[in-house]
Each structure stands twice: as C-alpha cells, then as structure tokens.
Write a protein that holds these residues in place. Structure first.
Motif, PDB file in Angstrom:
ATOM      1  N   PHE A  28       0.814  -1.212   0.000  1.00  0.00           N
ATOM      2  CA  PHE A  28       0.000   0.000   0.000  1.00  0.00           C
ATOM      3  C   PHE A  28       0.854   1.272   0.000  1.00  0.00           C
ATOM      4  N   ALA A  29       1.993   1.229   0.647  1.00  0.00           N
ATOM      5  CA  ALA A  29       2.881   2.396   0.638  1.00  0.00           C
ATOM      6  C   ALA A  29       3.315   2.714  -0.783  1.00  0.00           C
ATOM      7  N   GLU A  30       3.596   1.694  -1.574  1.00  0.00           N
ATOM      8  CA  GLU A  30       4.012   1.893  -2.966  1.00  0.00           C
ATOM      9  C   GLU A  30       2.911   2.525  -3.809  1.00  0.00           C
ATOM     10  N   ARG A  31       1.667   2.381  -3.377  1.00  0.00           N
ATOM     11  CA  ARG A  31       0.518   2.894  -4.135  1.00  0.00           C
ATOM     12  C   ARG A  31      -0.061   4.173  -3.544  1.00  0.00           C
ATOM     13  N   GLY A  32       0.595   4.712  -2.539  1.00  0.00           N
ATOM     14  CA  GLY A  32       0.128   5.959  -1.957  1.00  0.00           C
ATOM     15  C   GLY A  32      -1.144   5.827  -1.152  1.00  0.00           C
ATOM     16  N   VAL A  33      -1.391   4.619  -0.611  1.00  0.00           N
ATOM     17  CA  VAL A  33      -2.545   4.387   0.249  1.00  0.00           C
ATOM     18  C   VAL A  33      -2.027   4.393   1.681  1.00  0.00           C
ATOM     19  N   TRP A  34      -2.519   5.302   2.521  1.00  0.00           N
ATOM     20  CA  TRP A  34      -1.932   5.439   3.851  1.00  0.00           C
ATOM     21  C   TRP A  34      -2.717   4.690   4.916  1.00  0.00           C
ATOM     22  N   GLU A  35      -1.998   4.258   5.944  1.00  0.00           N
ATOM     23  CA  GLU A  35      -2.574   3.428   6.992  1.00  0.00           C
ATOM     24  C   GLU A  35      -3.259   4.275   8.055  1.00  0.00           C
ATOM     25  N   VAL A  36      -4.436   3.813   8.492  1.00  0.00           N
ATOM     26  CA  VAL A  36      -5.178   4.501   9.550  1.00  0.00           C
ATOM     27  C   VAL A  36      -5.512   3.517  10.666  1.00  0.00           C
ATOM     28  N   GLU A  37      -5.879   4.053  11.801  1.00  0.00           N
ATOM     29  CA  GLU A  37      -6.384   3.259  12.919  1.00  0.00           C
ATOM     30  C   GLU A  37      -7.714   3.857  13.369  1.00  0.00           C
ATOM     31  N   THR A  38      -8.694   3.004  13.571  1.00  0.00           N
ATOM     32  CA  THR A  38     -10.009   3.466  14.023  1.00  0.00           C
ATOM     33  C   THR A  38     -10.429   2.653  15.246  1.00  0.00           C
ATOM     34  N   PRO A  39     -11.452   3.099  15.985  1.00  0.00           N
ATOM     35  CA  PRO A  39     -11.822   2.440  17.235  1.00  0.00           C
ATOM     36  C   PRO A  39     -12.319   1.004  17.053  1.00  0.00           C
ATOM     37  N   VAL A  40     -12.010   0.176  18.023  1.00  0.00           N
ATOM     38  CA  VAL A  40     -12.588  -1.161  18.107  1.00  0.00           C
ATOM     39  C   VAL A  40     -14.002  -1.085  18.677  1.00  0.00           C
ATOM     40  N   PRO A  87      -7.305   7.806  -0.296  1.00  0.00           N
ATOM     41  CA  PRO A  87      -7.180   6.346  -0.190  1.00  0.00           C
ATOM     42  C   PRO A  87      -6.549   5.922   1.133  1.00  0.00           C
ATOM     43  N   ILE A  88      -7.167   4.943   1.801  1.00  0.00           N
ATOM     44  CA  ILE A  88      -6.718   4.511   3.128  1.00  0.00           C
ATOM     45  C   ILE A  88      -6.831   2.993   3.252  1.00  0.00           C
ATOM     46  N   PHE A  89      -6.007   2.429   4.167  1.00  0.00           N
ATOM     47  CA  PHE A  89      -6.131   1.010   4.499  1.00  0.00           C
ATOM     48  C   PHE A  89      -5.948   0.834   5.990  1.00  0.00           C
ATOM     49  N   MET A 110      -8.803  -8.118  10.098  1.00  0.00           N
ATOM     50  CA  MET A 110      -9.409  -7.728   8.832  1.00  0.00           C
ATOM     51  C   MET A 110      -8.503  -6.715   8.148  1.00  0.00           C
ATOM     52  N   LEU A 111      -8.186  -6.971   6.892  1.00  0.00           N
ATOM     53  CA  LEU A 111      -7.488  -5.986   6.072  1.00  0.00           C
ATOM     54  C   LEU A 111      -8.537  -5.297   5.215  1.00  0.00           C
ATOM     55  N   GLU A 112      -8.690  -3.997   5.415  1.00  0.00           N
ATOM     56  CA  GLU A 112      -9.734  -3.265   4.700  1.00  0.00           C
ATOM     57  C   GLU A 112      -9.127  -2.030   4.065  1.00  0.00           C
ATOM     58  N   TRP A 113      -9.486  -1.753   2.806  1.00  0.00           N
ATOM     59  CA  TRP A 113      -8.993  -0.534   2.175  1.00  0.00           C
ATOM     60  C   TRP A 113     -10.031   0.066   1.228  1.00  0.00           C
TER      61      TRP A 113
END
Length: 324
Positions: A28-40, A87-89, A110-113
């Motif tokens: 995802f880094a290579e594609r410019g999709v940045w990682e996020v964290e959201t609440p459980v 774009p996010i994952f 879960m891997l979600e993007w």
C-alpha cells in the motif's frame, strides 16, 4: 486441571506472519494508500442479519453506554473518507460472535482498504495483485464468474427466477435441514456454500460478481445486462475453496443507507433476533458527502493461512479464542 498457556501458532510461523504483514504495508505504501487506525468500540453495530455483533456496557463522558465491538472497521473508515482522507487502508481487529471453526475465530484480523475514484474492476485488479504479493506460489489465473452462471452450471437453475418452493425443496435436500419456511436468500446462501463455494478458486483465483440485489449490503446496485434485473455492485474472491475478500462499489446515498439499516432490523425482528443500533454518525457523514469509489474487506488470517500452508486460521494466530 492442566492449562495450556502456549501460543496457538509456533514462533516461526508468527515471525512469518510479521514478515507478510510488512509486505502488505509495503504494497500500500508503494501505491500511496496510507494506513489509519479506528476504534474497536463504537456507538453503532452491524445490522446485517447474518452477523452477530458483540457489545459491552462502559462508562463514558455521557455516563453508562452500550458500545459495540466492530465487526469490521468499515463505518469508521467511511467517516474518514467523508472527511477527505483519500485512499486509506487498515489492519484491524474485528469481532463476530458465534464464528468458530477452522476458518473462523471470534476475534480476527481484517485488512480493509478504500479507493476513492476507483471503479470495481480496478479494485478487483488491485485485490488480485495484493493476494499474489502475499502468496509464496503462483495461484493461477484470475477468473471472473457471474453468480447466475455458477448456479446454472452447478445446479441447472436461475437463482433469480427459480420458484421459491423449488429452491426450498432443493435446499432441504442438499443441506439436510428443514428449509420449508426459508426465504430466497437463505436458500441461495445454503446452496452456494455447500455446492458451489467448495469448487471455487481451484487452479486460479475466482472473483464472483453480480450477486442478487437483495445481497447488496452496503454496495450500490446496477442492472444486469442480460435481462435488466437489479444486481449488487460487489464481488467476492475465492481461492482453494476459501472466501478471502468482499468488495463493494460503495453506497454513498445517506437515505438509501438509512433505509437498508431499517430493513435489516425489520428482518431481525421477523427472525426473533435482537435489533442493532444503526450507526447514526455514519449516516451524517454520508449526508456530508462521501466520495464515490470502491472498498474491500479481506480476511487477513485466511490469506496468511493459505500463504503459510496451514490447515486452520488458529495456526497463524498467536492465541485463538480458546487460549486467549
């Protein structure tokens, strides 16, 4: 009583898991999709008839509240999209009650993007590329399979037009259950899981498209070019008989989403299931404007299970639920 304290997976497997998750992040880094964290924990749960959300009581600034363990990070990630994230994952801990077995665990990764501006075909191509990046061997070619054609090939029926009574008889016969009062979707789900899914993803990656419109969930709908029937703008990915991913052309209409939440809870009442609080913050975010695009949820533990040639998802987890 002897208590088994050891990890479910061996240490070498857990090292391999860490290496492969690093590959996912690099992809995802290579594609410019940045990682996020959201609440459980969230104020809304999943209204989906086939998912069982877990909840808890907690003390918050508003007092004692009921909070829901998220079945996926979808709702929170869509709120980020509406806020302009692009774009996010996320690699997210997700929870679903009652899901136990070789392919399931109550708590899983879960891997979600999400890809604003990308159509469903583009997302299928990207999902295929991600799977190939993680696997250690070539899985074979990518094949698009239409839902209706799979039923015609395997069961010699059109799932959209077969009389409901005939579907009920066939589901009862194949499933060994009394399906005499089952709805159309329940019959179709039973038949596809028992007859069709085990054959999918053999010698290649199968992507099933054009599901019934009633199974759109949080996806848009479009007309089937064959006869104009409404179908869901979504796909599912299979490899070695295992469902890996579920992708949508994302629904952005707040009123339509609100109506679907209400329909879900109405169906829950009919089935005698508890209602689940709809995520009002998601609906307000959709009203504010979420960009058109596509998104996909992929069962990361299942993909790692295939990549590391394991028989059960527990074998790629540090501690599955029985040892948690």
């Amino acid at each position: 009583m002897t208590i088994d304290w050891r990890p479910t997976a061996d240490i070498e497997t857990l090292r391999d898991r860490a290496r492969l998750i690093a590959e996912v992040r690099a992809f995802f880094a290579e594609r410019g999709v940045w990682e996020v964290e959201t609440p459980v924990l969230g104020h809304g749960g999943s209204t989906d008839l086939h998912l069982v959300s877990l909840s808890c009581e907690a003390t918050t600034p508003a007092g004692r509240e009921r909070l829901w363990l998220q079945t996926s990070p979808e709702f929170h990630m869509k709120r980020l999209l509406a806020a302009g994230s692009g774009p996010i994952f996320q690699v997210a801990r997700s929870f679903r009650d009652g899901e136990v077995g070789g392919r399931h665990n109550l708590e899983f990764s879960m891997l979600e993007w999400y890809r604003p501006g990308l159509d469903l075909d583009g997302l299928i191509t990207e999902t295929d590329a991600l799977i190939r990046r993680v696997l250690s061997s070539d899985p074979g070619s990518l094949r698009r399979r239409r839902y209706r054609e799979l039923f015609r090939e395997s069961l010699e029926l059109d799932p959209f037009h077969e009389p409901l009574e005939a579907l009920r008889r066939l589901a009862t016969e194949r499933g060994g259950l009394d399906m005499a009062a089952a709805c159309r979707d329940d019959c179709l789900d039973l038949l596809i899981s028992l007859v069709i899914e085990p054959r999918l993803g053999r010698g290649g990656i199968d992507v099933v498209v054009d599901y019934p419109a009633s199974q759109a969930a949080l996806a848009r709908r479009h007309r089937d070019p064959e006869d104009g029937e409404w179908v869901a703008s979504r796909f599912e990915v299979y490899l070695d008989g295992l469902e890996l991913a579920n992708g949508y052309d994302e629904l952005t209409d707040a009123e339509e989403q609100r109506a679907r939440f209400k329909e879900d809870n109405a169906a829950r009442r009919v089935e005698g299931l508890p209602e689940v609080e709809a995520d009002e913050r998601l609906l307000v975010a959709l009203e504010a404007g979420m960009p058109a695009g596509s998104g996909v949820a992929l069962g990361l533990d299942r993909l790692l299970q295939l990549a590391l040639d394991k028989d059960r998802v527990a074998e790629v987890m540090a501690f599955s639920t029985p040892r948690a």
